[in-house]
Design a protein around this motif. Sequence first.
Motif, mmCIF file in Angstrom:
data_model
loop_
_atom_site.group_PDB
_atom_site.id
_atom_site.type_symbol
_atom_site.label_atom_id
_atom_site.label_comp_id
_atom_site.label_asym_id
_atom_site.label_seq_id
_atom_site.Cartn_x
_atom_site.Cartn_y
_atom_site.Cartn_z
ATOM 1 N N ARG A 1 0.820 -1.208 0.000
ATOM 2 C CA ARG A 1 0.000 0.000 0.000
ATOM 3 C C ARG A 1 0.862 1.271 0.000
ATOM 4 O O ARG A 1 0.452 2.303 -0.523
ATOM 5 C CB ARG A 1 -0.963 -0.008 1.185
ATOM 6 C CG ARG A 1 -2.057 -1.074 1.030
ATOM 7 C CD ARG A 1 -2.816 -1.294 2.307
ATOM 8 N NE ARG A 1 -3.462 -0.076 2.756
ATOM 9 C CZ ARG A 1 -4.618 0.372 2.282
ATOM 10 N NH1 ARG A 1 -5.251 -0.318 1.379
ATOM 11 N NH2 ARG A 1 -5.126 1.481 2.727
ATOM 12 N N ALA B 1 1.718 1.656 -3.505
ATOM 13 C CA ALA B 1 0.576 2.159 -4.270
ATOM 14 C C ALA B 1 0.298 3.628 -3.989
ATOM 15 O O ALA B 1 -0.335 4.302 -4.790
ATOM 16 C CB ALA B 1 -0.669 1.326 -3.946
ATOM 17 N N GLY B 2 0.748 4.092 -2.826
ATOM 18 C CA GLY B 2 0.460 5.468 -2.460
ATOM 19 C C GLY B 2 -0.790 5.590 -1.618
ATOM 20 O O GLY B 2 -1.301 6.681 -1.412
ATOM 21 N N LEU B 3 -1.304 4.465 -1.139
ATOM 22 C CA LEU B 3 -2.489 4.510 -0.284
ATOM 23 C C LEU B 3 -2.104 4.716 1.179
ATOM 24 O O LEU B 3 -2.929 5.071 2.001
ATOM 25 C CB LEU B 3 -3.295 3.211 -0.430
ATOM 26 C CG LEU B 3 -3.857 2.966 -1.825
ATOM 27 C CD1 LEU B 3 -4.465 1.581 -1.924
ATOM 28 C CD2 LEU B 3 -4.895 4.018 -2.175
ATOM 29 N N GLU C 1 0.814 11.282 -5.617
ATOM 30 C CA GLU C 1 -0.499 10.683 -5.489
ATOM 31 C C GLU C 1 -0.496 9.340 -6.231
ATOM 32 O O GLU C 1 0.272 9.169 -7.184
ATOM 33 C CB GLU C 1 -1.548 11.605 -6.137
ATOM 34 C CG GLU C 1 -2.021 12.715 -5.247
ATOM 35 C CD GLU C 1 -2.866 12.184 -4.106
ATOM 36 O OE1 GLU C 1 -3.876 11.512 -4.369
ATOM 37 O OE2 GLU C 1 -2.495 12.413 -2.944
ATOM 38 N N PRO C 2 -1.379 8.410 -5.825
ATOM 39 C CA PRO C 2 -1.415 7.112 -6.515
ATOM 40 C C PRO C 2 -1.538 7.258 -8.031
ATOM 41 O O PRO C 2 -0.915 6.523 -8.790
ATOM 42 C CB PRO C 2 -2.659 6.445 -5.939
ATOM 43 C CG PRO C 2 -2.870 7.078 -4.619
ATOM 44 C CD PRO C 2 -2.317 8.460 -4.711
ATOM 45 N N LYS C 3 -2.340 8.236 -8.458
ATOM 46 C CA LYS C 3 -2.609 8.344 -9.895
ATOM 47 C C LYS C 3 -1.382 8.767 -10.686
ATOM 48 O O LYS C 3 -1.328 8.584 -11.896
ATOM 49 C CB LYS C 3 -3.768 9.307 -10.150
ATOM 50 C CG LYS C 3 -3.485 10.747 -9.766
ATOM 51 C CD LYS C 3 -4.770 11.554 -9.855
ATOM 52 C CE LYS C 3 -4.664 12.927 -9.255
ATOM 53 N NZ LYS C 3 -4.112 13.948 -10.130
ATOM 54 N N ILE D 1 0.557 3.016 -11.807
ATOM 55 C CA ILE D 1 0.354 1.684 -11.256
ATOM 56 C C ILE D 1 -1.105 1.275 -11.439
ATOM 57 O O ILE D 1 -1.976 2.121 -11.623
ATOM 58 C CB ILE D 1 0.645 1.648 -9.737
ATOM 59 C CG1 ILE D 1 -0.053 2.836 -9.076
ATOM 60 C CG2 ILE D 1 2.125 1.642 -9.459
ATOM 61 C CD1 ILE D 1 -0.102 2.767 -7.608
ATOM 62 N N MET E 1 -3.909 -1.673 -9.640
ATOM 63 C CA MET E 1 -3.954 -2.529 -8.457
ATOM 64 C C MET E 1 -5.203 -3.398 -8.462
ATOM 65 O O MET E 1 -6.277 -2.960 -8.847
ATOM 66 C CB MET E 1 -3.917 -1.651 -7.204
ATOM 67 C CG MET E 1 -3.848 -2.414 -5.917
ATOM 68 S SD MET E 1 -3.229 -1.344 -4.589
ATOM 69 C CE MET E 1 -3.565 -2.341 -3.154
ATOM 70 N N PHE F 1 -7.533 -5.533 -5.835
ATOM 71 C CA PHE F 1 -7.760 -5.604 -4.391
ATOM 72 C C PHE F 1 -8.307 -6.968 -3.990
ATOM 73 O O PHE F 1 -8.905 -7.680 -4.784
ATOM 74 C CB PHE F 1 -8.753 -4.525 -3.961
ATOM 75 C CG PHE F 1 -8.218 -3.136 -4.049
ATOM 76 C CD1 PHE F 1 -7.732 -2.496 -2.926
ATOM 77 C CD2 PHE F 1 -8.200 -2.459 -5.263
ATOM 78 C CE1 PHE F 1 -7.246 -1.201 -2.999
ATOM 79 C CE2 PHE F 1 -7.710 -1.175 -5.345
ATOM 80 C CZ PHE F 1 -7.226 -0.544 -4.215
ATOM 81 N N ALA G 1 -13.024 -4.523 -4.993
ATOM 82 C CA ALA G 1 -13.199 -3.072 -4.995
ATOM 83 C C ALA G 1 -13.786 -2.539 -6.294
ATOM 84 O O ALA G 1 -13.386 -1.509 -6.803
ATOM 85 C CB ALA G 1 -11.859 -2.369 -4.714
ATOM 86 N N ALA H 1 -10.760 4.587 -15.340
ATOM 87 C CA ALA H 1 -9.500 5.341 -15.369
ATOM 88 C C ALA H 1 -9.321 6.048 -16.711
ATOM 89 O O ALA H 1 -8.927 7.217 -16.765
ATOM 90 C CB ALA H 1 -8.334 4.411 -15.111
ATOM 91 N N ARG I 1 -9.896 -4.544 -15.045
ATOM 92 C CA ARG I 1 -9.821 -3.107 -14.812
ATOM 93 C C ARG I 1 -8.366 -2.665 -14.693
ATOM 94 O O ARG I 1 -7.997 -1.599 -15.169
ATOM 95 C CB ARG I 1 -10.589 -2.759 -13.537
ATOM 96 C CG ARG I 1 -10.651 -1.270 -13.280
ATOM 97 C CD ARG I 1 -11.545 -0.937 -12.140
ATOM 98 N NE ARG I 1 -11.027 -1.492 -10.895
ATOM 99 C CZ ARG I 1 -11.644 -1.363 -9.725
ATOM 100 N NH1 ARG I 1 -12.789 -0.744 -9.655
ATOM 101 N NH2 ARG I 1 -11.127 -1.886 -8.637
ATOM 102 N N ARG J 1 -5.762 -0.399 -17.908
ATOM 103 C CA ARG J 1 -4.949 0.774 -17.615
ATOM 104 C C ARG J 1 -3.621 0.773 -18.353
ATOM 105 O O ARG J 1 -3.057 1.821 -18.641
ATOM 106 C CB ARG J 1 -4.634 0.827 -16.112
ATOM 107 C CG ARG J 1 -5.813 1.057 -15.230
ATOM 108 C CD ARG J 1 -6.078 2.523 -15.119
ATOM 109 N NE ARG J 1 -4.871 3.244 -14.766
ATOM 110 C CZ ARG J 1 -4.366 3.301 -13.548
ATOM 111 N NH1 ARG J 1 -4.988 2.683 -12.571
ATOM 112 N NH2 ARG J 1 -3.261 3.970 -13.289
#
Lengths: 304, 363
Positions: B47, B50-52, B71-73, B77, B79, B81, B85, B99, B146, B150
């Motif tokens: 995480r 991922a930047g979470l 930021e995650p975006k 990357i 992900m 879950f 999610a 996205a 999903r 990306r």
Amino acid sequence: MSTNSMSRMTPYMFLAPAAGFMIVGLLYPIGYMIYASFLDWNPSQLIGEADFIGLRNYTSLLGDESFRESLTVTLKFSSIVVVTEMLIGVGLALLLDRNIRGISVLRTIFILPMMIAPIVVGLMWRYMYHPSVGVFNRILKDWGFEPIPWLSDSGWALASIIIADIWQWTPFIFILALAALQSLPRSALEASRIDGASGWQQIIHIKLPLMLPVLIVTGLLRLIDSFKVLEVILVMTNGGPGLSTEIMSLRISRTASEFRELGVAAAMSNYLLLLLLTLTIIMFVYNKIIDAREASVRQAVEEG
Amino acid sequence: MPNIRFDSVEKCYGTVKVLPPFDLDFEDSEFTVLVGPSGCGKSTTLRMLAGLEDVTSGEIYFDDKPISHLEPKDRDIAMVFQDYALYPHMNIAKNMSFALRLQKVQKKIIDEKVHRVAEMLGINELLNRKPGELSGGQRQRVAMGRALVRDASTFLFDEPLSNLDAKLRGKMRTELAEMRNTLDKNMVYVTHDQVEAMTLGDRIVVMANGLVQQEGTAEALFESPVNKFVAGFIGSPPTNFLEADLFEESGLLFARGEGFSLRLASALKDSLDTLSGRAVTLGIRPSVIKPGSEAPADSAQISLYVKLCEYLGAHKVIVTMCGLHEVMIESQSSARFETGVEAQFAIAPEDIMVFDKNTELRL
């Protein structure tokens, strides 16, 4: 009596006291009101002495200028307060749905107005709106502005009671919206962050759509409630100046007590009841549709 | 694809230190699996990548670019879950294209990409359904889809198979392994399941208590674990551990414990010269214990009380007792064992792993 029919009767026997209370406490007054709405009835008469006049109370109300004015005021008041309260309440919830120091204290403070008795709210705001000693006008005067005739001007009075109602009831929307927000799936929000959604995009594409079912029910509840508001306005303006803040419930109470026309007041109440019933049925149907959709989805999943 | 590097990254929640500073490298286009028991910090590591989660101190680099403040975006990357999610209010096509739609990619290109990935994962006919109308396995595929749409440089998987039933999990594992070969991406995969780790990972990082215990290929971890934890965690059924003391006799090294005395490999002897009398833990894999009759003459002999046999089809697990300790033995299913009696077993000395009792490090 055989044991079989005994056991079949059991649930009804348990329900009987509650049903009795319902009939005495709820259905009897409503029936009484519906019956009274067909009478030309003065409070000095017994109900048996009143003349039966059929639907005349209802038809005369439709042509009554003051009644129509009151209906307009009610609709205007309700739509403005509900829309504003929804916007502010949901906005606050979105803003405060985070872990910062002292947030729980802040949340408690936010819901305080809802816990105050309506009469007290009315009195409080009447003092704050007071033309010379009220806090608003004092501040305006200190800053060099003209004082505003909050409650004494027919142009301002409606706005003033709307502000008071918003102050009192925004918290209701706020706590329900906050509860809805906090029950959103956390991982879906994280996924949207990874997918590149900014804070605003998260709100628009993920949070609001997922909160929508709760928000619709909340809005309808609030709408129904706002049609019945009485005490705060009674204390603040008593419907004046003129008819500018005379909402339906106030008009009903005045028709009964001041104009002494119980039949007309009953007919008016029934109009309001019909309006609220329609809203309630809309809410009910909406919930049914949601449930049905979920049930069919579940079935599809189980079959698939 | 970037090389990912953790440079003395540390994570604390308030005053609680979850992950002490550690370094970790993820090579280009490698499938790295972080594996460990729950609470070992593997998910937190992912995480942070991922930047979470924020990094408390230290820095994460993509090639030479520090990214821990991004930021995650902005990290390029994707992900998958554990609970998939998916966005419950969007249909599958919308879920997969979210996205791209945020990036304002042309509708035609989006459609093309979504259909290509849906085709690849076999979820073409589900595109108009909502997530609630799918089974667990289908949702899993959509979540995968999903991420694939990306086309990010790095894929992160957070226990993606743990919500599936055993059979489906096996199937998806195979598909993931195939996907790994066709995609030239960095993949970081978190799991608590050592079988998943062994079958999927080019490289496996074993974590426990917030520390990286060992990293390497599945073979390296299985053949030469650096400590008792790794030896016990990797492999199924798990390694048997027996307490023993070392002693030397006529130039040979032995381990003596409750009711057994085993000769250890001569290769060990030099490094153990000074260690006579030292307390150790022996690690013996269930697969290296053989019935005494089949054993070569120079193997170490041990007498075990056979408690019961578990027939598992292709092989058998024999549960035996060595004193008060349970010892598992894996054998051919054709082998016959009498239960309720002592039987003679043999172990090749070089198959016995020796760990220091206190430090738990391999000697």
